[in-house]
Design an enzyme around this catalytic site. Structure first.
Site, PDB file in Angstrom:
ATOM      1  N   ASN A 110       0.846  -1.127  -0.070  1.00 19.45           N
ATOM      2  CA  ASN A 110       0.216  -0.074   0.038  1.00 19.45           C
ATOM      3  C   ASN A 110       0.977   1.346  -0.036  1.00 19.45           C
ATOM      4  OD1 ASN A 110      -1.635  -1.992   1.932  1.00 19.45           O
ATOM      5  ND2 ASN A 110      -2.790  -1.296   0.364  1.00 19.45           N
ATOM      6  N   HIS A 137      -6.010   5.980  10.190  1.00 19.19           N
ATOM      7  CA  HIS A 137      -4.768   5.554  10.515  1.00 19.19           C
ATOM      8  C   HIS A 137      -3.678   5.228   9.276  1.00 19.19           C
ATOM      9  CE1 HIS A 137      -6.448   1.613   9.637  1.00 19.19           C
ATOM     10  NE2 HIS A 137      -5.377   0.946   9.647  1.00 19.19           N
ATOM     11  N   GLU A 174      -4.970   3.095  -2.871  1.00 17.96           N
ATOM     12  CA  GLU A 174      -4.427   2.231  -1.967  1.00 17.96           C
ATOM     13  C   GLU A 174      -3.177   1.522  -2.628  1.00 17.96           C
ATOM     14  OE1 GLU A 174      -6.175   1.167   0.968  1.00 17.96           O
ATOM     15  OE2 GLU A 174      -6.915   2.998   0.603  1.00 17.96           O
ATOM     16  N   ARG A 214     -12.265   1.153  -1.557  1.00 16.00           N
ATOM     17  CA  ARG A 214     -11.314   2.093  -1.004  1.00 16.00           C
ATOM     18  C   ARG A 214     -10.443   2.851  -1.937  1.00 16.00           C
ATOM     19  NH1 ARG A 214      -7.779  -1.259   3.703  1.00 16.00           N
ATOM     20  NH2 ARG A 214      -9.943  -2.232   4.801  1.00 16.00           N
ATOM     21  N   HIS A 250      -8.563  -5.293  -0.833  1.00 11.95           N
ATOM     22  CA  HIS A 250      -7.894  -5.269  -1.706  1.00 11.95           C
ATOM     23  C   HIS A 250      -7.780  -6.311  -3.051  1.00 11.95           C
ATOM     24  CE1 HIS A 250      -5.544  -2.378   1.253  1.00 11.95           C
ATOM     25  NE2 HIS A 250      -6.118  -1.691   0.445  1.00 11.95           N
ATOM     26  N   ASN A 364      -3.254  -9.801  11.581  1.00 11.18           N
ATOM     27  CA  ASN A 364      -3.632  -8.374  11.481  1.00 11.18           C
ATOM     28  C   ASN A 364      -4.057  -8.100  10.204  1.00 11.18           C
ATOM     29  OD1 ASN A 364      -4.207  -5.933  12.900  1.00 11.18           O
ATOM     30  ND2 ASN A 364      -1.966  -5.201  13.112  1.00 11.18           N
ATOM     31  N   CYS A 370       0.901  -8.381   0.848  1.00  9.25           N
ATOM     32  CA  CYS A 370       0.887  -7.178   1.572  1.00  9.25           C
ATOM     33  C   CYS A 370       2.210  -6.543   2.019  1.00  9.25           C
ATOM     34  CB  CYS A 370      -0.174  -7.278   2.756  1.00  9.25           C
ATOM     35  SG  CYS A 370      -2.006  -7.555   2.391  1.00  9.25           S
TER      36      CYS A 370
END
Length: 447
Positions: A110, A137, A174, A214, A250, A364, A370
């Site tokens: 990201n 965040h 993103e 997003r 995503h 998480n 990622c």
């Protein structure tokens, strides 16, 4: 000239915790308020980086963000010393404090969208940090991300850096989690796939109903323009709103590509066949393309989200074979492991699967894909990268020692209110910038 793809993994930050901040990310929500282990998380990430380097891949490290972000807390009206600011936020706005402590920058897919020099009009590698506006965040990251990327890729002869898109949800971006590139060879012009969840300026178009989309079409188009991509070199594809509502926040949770292979679930996209036809036309040598479509009868969307079958890295090894870099959750699923076993034996370019334990990240909401940002580059461009961020035996040892010195074994939600955590984090990051030779990329250093 030799070309290859390098991976730059996010180094997990000292405040790694499970706050459940990411609506639409099933794993993030399911593990909210659990106790995390920053030290274990960082070491799991480092081990993956080292192992990929040993497989012959170019592997780098991308530094984390400064957290807690007391500067944002001050912008929100909390005053006094840093300790006062954190204490007041913990009492008056605990949800805000959790957000400014997030270590989410570990998921560097990201961090930015990157277009290699073979695709761009000026023949440079282009970087645009993602604005990540959909989640508070994460929206705190792009300025520091931009500074870190410029410190890693500083030579203006080879690299071009752009400011992140406007901080507005109409241009929600993103980064590379919704971007992949297909090509015959890393050094040849490719087709870049930009995947969006919704149209920002046309509410009549399909959109998810349960979880947010997003990334917008308008953001995709803007990045393609900034990077100087030709119309022939980009394909805009909409993510299926139904799978977003099933936790596919995503595109890299439902599809992954590398060179001439696109590996995706049959429910990944809107108007799939038309888009595959467009890719074939623009790719030029369609006979070399491999579209590997996973049917729902083979692996359900729910199982794909649970195991992150598609949030795997698809890499090309030195012998030309492609390999899937998968989390151990894929191995532990009878359905997914059986699928991967037959996939590697059926004549596609994907010949190997390597499993890695990245459970601290997985819990998480982030898998192997990622954790990495891909950069296709030439040998000359590689030589222009800041060498201190490239993984080797000595850096692996030094960063593990750095983690042992600075990271806590465990963090629970109450620990985020401890002012000492900020001091520990800043000491760690100050030393890290010296190890990686980044200069003053953090606000506390610049002040």
């Amino acid at each position: 000239m030799k070309f290859f793809e390098a991976n730059f993994d996010g180094l997990v930050g000292p405040t790694h915790n499970y706050a459940g901040l990411s609506i639409g990310n099933v794993a993030s929500l399911n593990n909210a308020k659990n106790t995390s282990s920053p030290k274990q998380a960082a070491k799991q990430g480092l081990q993956k980086m080292k192992s990929l380097s040993e497989l012959g891949l170019i592997q780098g490290v991308l530094a984390p963000q400064e957290r807690p972000d007391v500067y944002t807390l001050r912008r929100l009206g909390f005053t006094g010393t840093d300790s006062d600011v954190i204490s007041k936020a913990a009492k008056q706005a605990p949800a805000v404090l959790k957000a400014v402590c997030s270590a989410s920058s570990m998921w560097t897919a990201n961090a930015a969208t990157i277009s290699p020099s073979a695709d761009t009009a000026d023949g440079k590698i282009h970087f645009t940090p993602a604005n990540l506006t959909n989640k508070f965040h994460r929206s705190l990251e792009p300025l520091t991300t931009g500074r870190i990327l410029k410190a890693m890729f500083s030579d203006e002869k080879y690299f071009a850096h752009h400011q992140h898109l406007p901080d507005n949800d109409h241009f929600g971006d993103e980064g590379a989690a919704n971007h992949t590139r297909l090509c015959s060879d890393y050094g040849q012009a490719g087709v870049e796939l930009f995947v969006y969840g919704r149209y920002a300026f046309d509410a009549s178009k399909p959109a998810p109903k349960r979880f947010p989309a997003r990334h917008t079409l308008e953001a995709c188009e803007a990045v393609a323009r900034l990077h100087g991509l030709s119309e022939h070199g980009a394909v805009m594809m909409q993510q299926n709103p139904d799978v977003i509502d099933q936790g596919v926040f995503h595109n890299d949770v439902i599809a992954v590509g590398n060179q001439n292979v696109l590996f995706f679930h049959e429910q990944a996209f809107v108007d799939t066949q038309a888009k595959l036809d467009e890719i074939r036309r623009k790719f030029g040598t369609a006979a070399d393309l491999h579209f590997i479509e996973v049917k729902s009868s083979e692996v359900s969307v729910a199982e794909a989200v649970k195991t992150y079958l598609f949030n795997t890295q698809l890499v090309t090894l030195a012998n030309g074979d492609m390999a899937i870099i998968a989390p151990t959750e894929c191995r532990d699923s009878d359905t997914v492991s059986a699928y991967l076993e037959q996939l590697t034996g059926r004549g596609t370019p994907i010949r190997q699967v390597h499993y890695f334990d990245v459970k601290q990240s997985m819990q998480n909401g982030g898998g192997p894909a990622c954790l990495r940002l891909r950069v296709a580059m030439s040998e000359a461009e590689h030589q222009a990268v800041n060498p201190a961020v490239l993984m080797n035996d000595s850096l692996f040892v030094r960063l593990n020692q750095w983690v042992d010195k600075h990271y806590r074994d465990q963090i629970c939600e109450d620990d985020l209110a401890d002012p000492q955590l900020l001091i520990e984090s800043r000491q760690a990051l100050d030393e890290l910038t010296q190890i990686l030779k980044l200069g003053s990329v953090y606000q506390f250093q610049r002040n």
